[in-house]
Design an enzyme around this catalytic site. Structure first.
Site, mmCIF file in Angstrom:
data_model
loop_
_atom_site.group_PDB
_atom_site.id
_atom_site.type_symbol
_atom_site.label_atom_id
_atom_site.label_comp_id
_atom_site.label_asym_id
_atom_site.label_seq_id
_atom_site.Cartn_x
_atom_site.Cartn_y
_atom_site.Cartn_z
ATOM 1 N N SER A 147 0.860 -1.243 -0.045
ATOM 2 C CA SER A 147 0.054 0.001 -0.073
ATOM 3 C C SER A 147 0.885 1.266 0.051
ATOM 4 O O SER A 147 1.547 1.563 -1.070
ATOM 5 C CB SER A 147 -0.850 -0.154 1.161
ATOM 6 N N ASP A 223 -10.189 -5.725 -3.145
ATOM 7 C CA ASP A 223 -9.616 -4.536 -2.483
ATOM 8 C C ASP A 223 -10.522 -3.208 -2.506
ATOM 9 O O ASP A 223 -10.945 -2.834 -3.489
ATOM 10 C CB ASP A 223 -8.253 -4.333 -2.784
ATOM 11 N N HIS A 256 -7.406 -6.247 0.798
ATOM 12 C CA HIS A 256 -6.354 -5.221 1.227
ATOM 13 C C HIS A 256 -5.528 -5.673 2.404
ATOM 14 O O HIS A 256 -4.385 -5.102 2.822
ATOM 15 C CB HIS A 256 -6.438 -3.778 1.430
#
Length: 278
Positions: A147, A223, A256
């Site tokens: 991320s 996600d 995620h």
């Protein structure tokens, strides 16, 4: 450097350490896994950069990297994501900025410029400390992250192509200049001139002529940040135009979280090990 904790794992040792950082002007904490092969000599180094709200501990506790890192003989280093402390400027009600959200850049705007210098910390100060304190082969380094940390890994590799032999990412923020959860932080850290933002944007760096040997990205299709925050297809397009090899794996049904990351951690470790030992 202070040792906070150390535990034997898979024949190696997982340690957590802290030191007084001249770069961030506070005490910084980081984790290092040293494999059993280090008894025989220096080992290749794999840097892992974590995402928003994380510390060194998230991947250390949930990333499931130690068994294979021990098998492959990799030192895995996990820095924190921002400066921390009572005297560090912060917005406690904003998880996308301040503590836990350093974005691996060097802030230029007051009051953040004094402490939020994670780019220099990760690329200069911490590597120097690692080289002095651990059995690390600094001629063999690779970098990956998740991320915000995937953003950090991509941008750092693009700016240091001679230092890192490989770079990969889990669900990276590939164009933080325009992503919902990063453009506000960029303005606070770097000011309103978006030309200055380009130095910390993977897509912009490629557009501006920076190159790297190849990239690996894994992204979950479930996600919740995919369409507004991550958008890996933008980096795929930029790499395609620049002729940079990119393997983009869209993983059906994954989100995620570290359930996603740990599912494909071994793929990334083996991919880096192949390139570190070639």
């Amino acid at each position: 450097m202070k040792t906070i904790s150390i535990a034997k794992s898979h024949g190696g040792f997982q340690g957590v350490y802290s030191h007084a950082s001249d770069t961030c002007k506070c005490e910084m904490t980081f984790a290092v896994f040293v494999p059993p092969q280090a008894k025989e000599g220096p080992c290749p180094v794999l840097w892992y950069l974590s995402g928003l709200t994380c510390t060194h501990a998230n991947v250390m506790e949930k990333g499931e990297y130690r068994r294979l890192a021990a098998e492959l003989g990799l030192i895995v280093i996990c820095p924190d994501t921002s400066p921390r402390g009572a005297d560090i400027p912060d917005e406690k009600d904003n998880w996308q900025f301040g503590s836990g959200a350093g974005f691996y850049l060097d802030a230029t705007q007051e009051p953040y410029s004094a402490n939020y210098r994670m780019y220099s910390y990760v690329t200069e100060e911490l590597p120097a400390l690692v080289a002095d304190e651990f059995p690390a082969d600094m001629e063999k380094q690779a970098i990956f992250g998740h991320s915000m940390g995937g953003h950090g890994a991509l941008t750092i590799a693009l700016k240091h192509p001679d230092r890192f032999r490989s770079c990969s990412a889990f669900a990276p923020i590939v164009q933080p200049m325009t992503a919902d959860w990063s453009k506000g932080a960029f303005e606070k850290y770097l000011g309103p001139d978006q030309d200055a933002w380009r130095a910390y944007d993977a897509c912009a760096l490629v557009e501006d002529g920076h190159r790297f040997s190849e990239f690996l990205i894994d992204q979950g299709t479930a996600d919740g940040f995919l369409d507004n925050g991550l958008r890996p297809w933008l980096f795929e397009e930029a790499c395609g135009k620049a002729g940079i090899p990119l393997t983009l794996n869209m993983r059906e049904g994954y989100d995620h979280s570290y359930f996603f990351i740990s599912s494909f951690m071994e793929d990334h470790l083996r991919w880096h090990a192949d390139r570190l030992t070639a």
